[in-house]
Each structure stands twice: as structure tokens, then as C-alpha cells.
Design a protein around this motif. Structure first.
Motif, PDB file in Angstrom:
ATOM      1  N   CYS A 118      -2.438  18.361  32.082  1.00  0.00           N
ATOM      2  CA  CYS A 118      -3.091  19.513  31.493  1.00  0.00           C
ATOM      3  C   CYS A 118      -2.946  19.626  29.718  1.00  0.00           C
ATOM      4  CB  CYS A 118      -2.177  20.765  31.726  1.00  0.00           C
ATOM      5  SG  CYS A 118      -2.244  21.011  33.853  1.00  0.00           S
TER       6      CYS A 118
ATOM      7  N   ASP B  97      -3.213  16.907  28.077  1.00  0.00           N
ATOM      8  CA  ASP B  97      -4.325  15.917  27.733  1.00  0.00           C
ATOM      9  C   ASP B  97      -5.741  16.776  27.153  1.00  0.00           C
ATOM     10  OD1 ASP B  97      -2.707  14.074  28.514  1.00  0.00           O
ATOM     11  OD2 ASP B  97      -3.832  13.541  30.369  1.00  0.00           O
ATOM     12  N   CYS B  98      -6.006  17.775  27.938  1.00  0.00           N
ATOM     13  CA  CYS B  98      -7.568  18.387  27.565  1.00  0.00           C
ATOM     14  C   CYS B  98      -7.246  19.636  26.860  1.00  0.00           C
ATOM     15  CB  CYS B  98      -8.340  18.535  28.982  1.00  0.00           C
ATOM     16  SG  CYS B  98      -8.757  16.963  29.713  1.00  0.00           S
ATOM     17  N   HIS B  99      -6.164  20.390  27.047  1.00  0.00           N
ATOM     18  CA  HIS B  99      -5.868  21.809  26.741  1.00  0.00           C
ATOM     19  C   HIS B  99      -5.011  21.874  25.355  1.00  0.00           C
ATOM     20  CE1 HIS B  99      -7.875  23.794  30.158  1.00  0.00           C
ATOM     21  NE2 HIS B  99      -7.517  22.743  30.822  1.00  0.00           N
TER      22      HIS B  99
ATOM     23  N   SER C 191      -9.483  24.460  22.994  1.00  0.00           N
ATOM     24  CA  SER C 191     -10.353  23.956  21.945  1.00  0.00           C
ATOM     25  C   SER C 191     -10.488  24.857  20.660  1.00  0.00           C
ATOM     26  CB  SER C 191     -11.854  23.760  22.501  1.00  0.00           C
ATOM     27  OG  SER C 191     -12.628  23.494  21.277  1.00  0.00           O
TER      28      SER C 191
ATOM     29  N   MET D 211     -15.719  12.999  24.186  1.00  0.00           N
ATOM     30  CA  MET D 211     -14.838  13.915  23.981  1.00  0.00           C
ATOM     31  C   MET D 211     -14.634  13.990  22.454  1.00  0.00           C
ATOM     32  SD  MET D 211     -10.700  13.825  25.117  1.00  0.00           S
ATOM     33  CE  MET D 211      -9.502  15.296  24.241  1.00  0.00           C
TER      34      MET D 211
ATOM     35  N   LEU E  67     -11.479  18.941  21.199  1.00  0.00           N
ATOM     36  CA  LEU E  67     -11.211  19.499  22.771  1.00  0.00           C
ATOM     37  C   LEU E  67     -12.555  19.799  23.373  1.00  0.00           C
ATOM     38  CD1 LEU E  67      -7.605  20.716  23.144  1.00  0.00           C
ATOM     39  CD2 LEU E  67      -8.447  18.506  23.076  1.00  0.00           C
TER      40      LEU E  67
ATOM     41  N   PHE F 147     -16.225  18.441  25.050  1.00  0.00           N
ATOM     42  CA  PHE F 147     -16.557  17.597  25.833  1.00  0.00           C
ATOM     43  C   PHE F 147     -18.392  17.524  25.978  1.00  0.00           C
ATOM     44  CE2 PHE F 147     -12.486  18.770  27.028  1.00  0.00           C
ATOM     45  CZ  PHE F 147     -11.821  17.583  26.938  1.00  0.00           C
TER      46      PHE F 147
ATOM     47  N   TYR G  92     -15.848  23.284  26.500  1.00  0.00           N
ATOM     48  CA  TYR G  92     -14.703  23.512  25.806  1.00  0.00           C
ATOM     49  C   TYR G  92     -13.573  23.955  26.690  1.00  0.00           C
ATOM     50  CZ  TYR G  92     -18.228  23.900  22.263  1.00  0.00           C
ATOM     51  OH  TYR G  92     -19.167  23.650  21.352  1.00  0.00           O
ATOM     52  N   ALA G  93     -12.169  23.211  26.353  1.00  0.00           N
ATOM     53  CA  ALA G  93     -10.946  23.446  27.039  1.00  0.00           C
ATOM     54  C   ALA G  93     -10.416  24.810  26.666  1.00  0.00           C
ATOM     55  CB  ALA G  93     -10.001  22.257  26.434  1.00  0.00           C
TER      56      ALA G  93
ATOM     57  N   MET H 120     -12.954  19.430  33.798  1.00  0.00           N
ATOM     58  CA  MET H 120     -11.874  20.005  34.660  1.00  0.00           C
ATOM     59  C   MET H 120     -11.733  19.711  36.166  1.00  0.00           C
ATOM     60  SD  MET H 120      -9.425  22.143  34.630  1.00  0.00           S
ATOM     61  CE  MET H 120      -8.202  22.779  36.049  1.00  0.00           C
TER      62      MET H 120
END
Length: 210
Positions: free
Chosen positions: A65, A67-69, A90, A112, A116, A118, A126-127, A168
Motif C-alpha cells: 500500500c 508503494d502507491c499511497h 497524491s 508514474m 503519485l 498515474f 491519483y493515489a 489500484m
């Protein structure tokens, strides 16, 4: 002769009573052993962790989690998680990377950005802010709302909400048990609230030019 018969009968009865006692003892021992096995076979509470929140923290970590958030900062070995604003999504103030979106979308690629964000054939995503902030995060969500996100693939868990966008992997998260999702939710609700308004997703450039 009668004395011998009586002695024989007494010996036979003794053997029967002794055998019966052994049988009950073995049965009792077997039942005790089975009860012990059943107790040992019961799964540990909270996945073996000391609390539901600790288990949830573990699941968030191994689930990728962050990694992206979690926004990144430059460390001695390159980009690393900025845990001061962990899971806040993001950052609203950072711009998209300078790229040719039309070219990226037409080739089916994904880019990316360090914000954050994509970019891909679906447009720009966006995260989300997963912290316990009640206005920009998920601090006022219910556990059922959280579960419905992954059951329906809809942001906010509402049936009429927008679809969750790549990257996601909500279909993978949906494979978690209710207990695991509840642990993840408990951990996210325990995080430091970070006020961060994540930008809204953007439609694909190719779709807007048609």
C-alpha cells in the motif's frame, strides 16, 4: 472341586473388571488428547499479532500500500517513503510529470509521477488519501463502506460511485477475508491524520478529442 470353580470365577470377573477399567481410561485419555488437539488447531487471534491494529499494519506493509499511497522523499539510496505523511496519497500541490499523454495513451503505456499520479489509457488517476483525516481521508468511513470498496470496485463503496482506476489492484484486495479487511481498516483508522486534498481523476486525452 467347588472351591476351584469359585476361585476360577473370581479370577475371570477380576480380569473383566480390570479390562473394563483400562478401556475407560484409554477412552478418557483419547478424549483429552482430542480436546487438546482442537485447542491447538484453533487459529491465533489477529493473525498471531498482539492486536488487530498491529495485524492491519503488517497487512498494509506486505500488501504494498505504501508503494502507491505514501509520498516519496530522496534518501541516501534513492527515493524512500516519507513516513511523516504516510498513506496520505497524491500531494495536491505537485504537478503532473511533463509527458505526451496522447502518445502514452495510444501505446497503452503507464507512467508514474513522483506525485503519485498515474497516466495511462484510462486517463490520469491519483493515489487516494488513506489516513484517518475526517475531511480528506477515510476517517469518517464505516467498516462496511470500506469493505464495499473492494466488493464493488467503486470509490467510497457506493454502488453509484465512480470506478476505481488502475493501478489500484482492488480485485486482489477483494480476496482478503473479512477479518483481514477489518484489521486493515482498524490500522488505517489509527494512523496520523494528514489533511491532503487529492486531485480528481482526469479522462483520457484520446476520449476528450473524439
Amino acid at each position: 472341586m467347588k472351591k476351584i470353580s469359585m476361585v476360577f470365577i473370581i479370577m475371570v470377573m477380576g480380569v473383566i473388571l480390570f479390562s473394563s477399567g483400562c478401556s475407560h481410561t484409554q477412552k478418557d485419555n483419547s478424549e483429552t488428547s482430542n480436546d487438546t488437539t482442537m485447542v491447538q488447531a484453533a487459529p491465533p487471534a489477529y493473525g498471531g499479532f498482539e492486536s488487530q491494529v498491529a495485524w492491519g499494519k503488517h497487512l498494509v506493509a506486505i500488501g504494498g500500500c505504501h508503494d502507491c499511497h505514501t509520498p516519496k522523499k530522496m534518501g541516501p539510496h534513492g527515493p524512500e517513503d516519507n513516513l511523516d505523511i504516510a498513506l496520505s496519497g497524491s500531494p495536491s500541490q505537485l504537478p503532473l510529470p511533463v509527458i505526451d499523454r496522447k502518445d502514452i495513451e495510444s501505446k497503452g503505456l503507464m507512467v508514474m509521477g513522483n506525485s503519485l499520479s498515474f497516466v495511462g489509457p484510462w486517463g490520469v488517476s491519483y493515489a487516494a488519501n488513506l489516513t484517518s483525516d475526517t475531511t480528506t481521508g477515510i476517517g469518517n468511513w464505516t467498516i462496511e463502506q470500506f469493505k464495499n470498496v473492494f466488493k464493488t470496485g467503486k470509490y467510497g463503496g457506493a454502488p453509484g460511485g465512480r470506478d476505481l482506476l488502475p493501478p489500484m489492484p482492488w480485485q486482489n484486495v477483494a480476496q482478503m477475508t473479512d477479518e483481514e479487511l477489518e484489521a486493515v481498516f482498524a490500522y488505517l483508522q489509527s494512523t496520523k491524520p494528514v489533511h491532503n486534498i487529492v486531485p480528481q481523476p482526469q479522462l483520457p486525452v484520446l476520449a476528450m478529442t473524439k
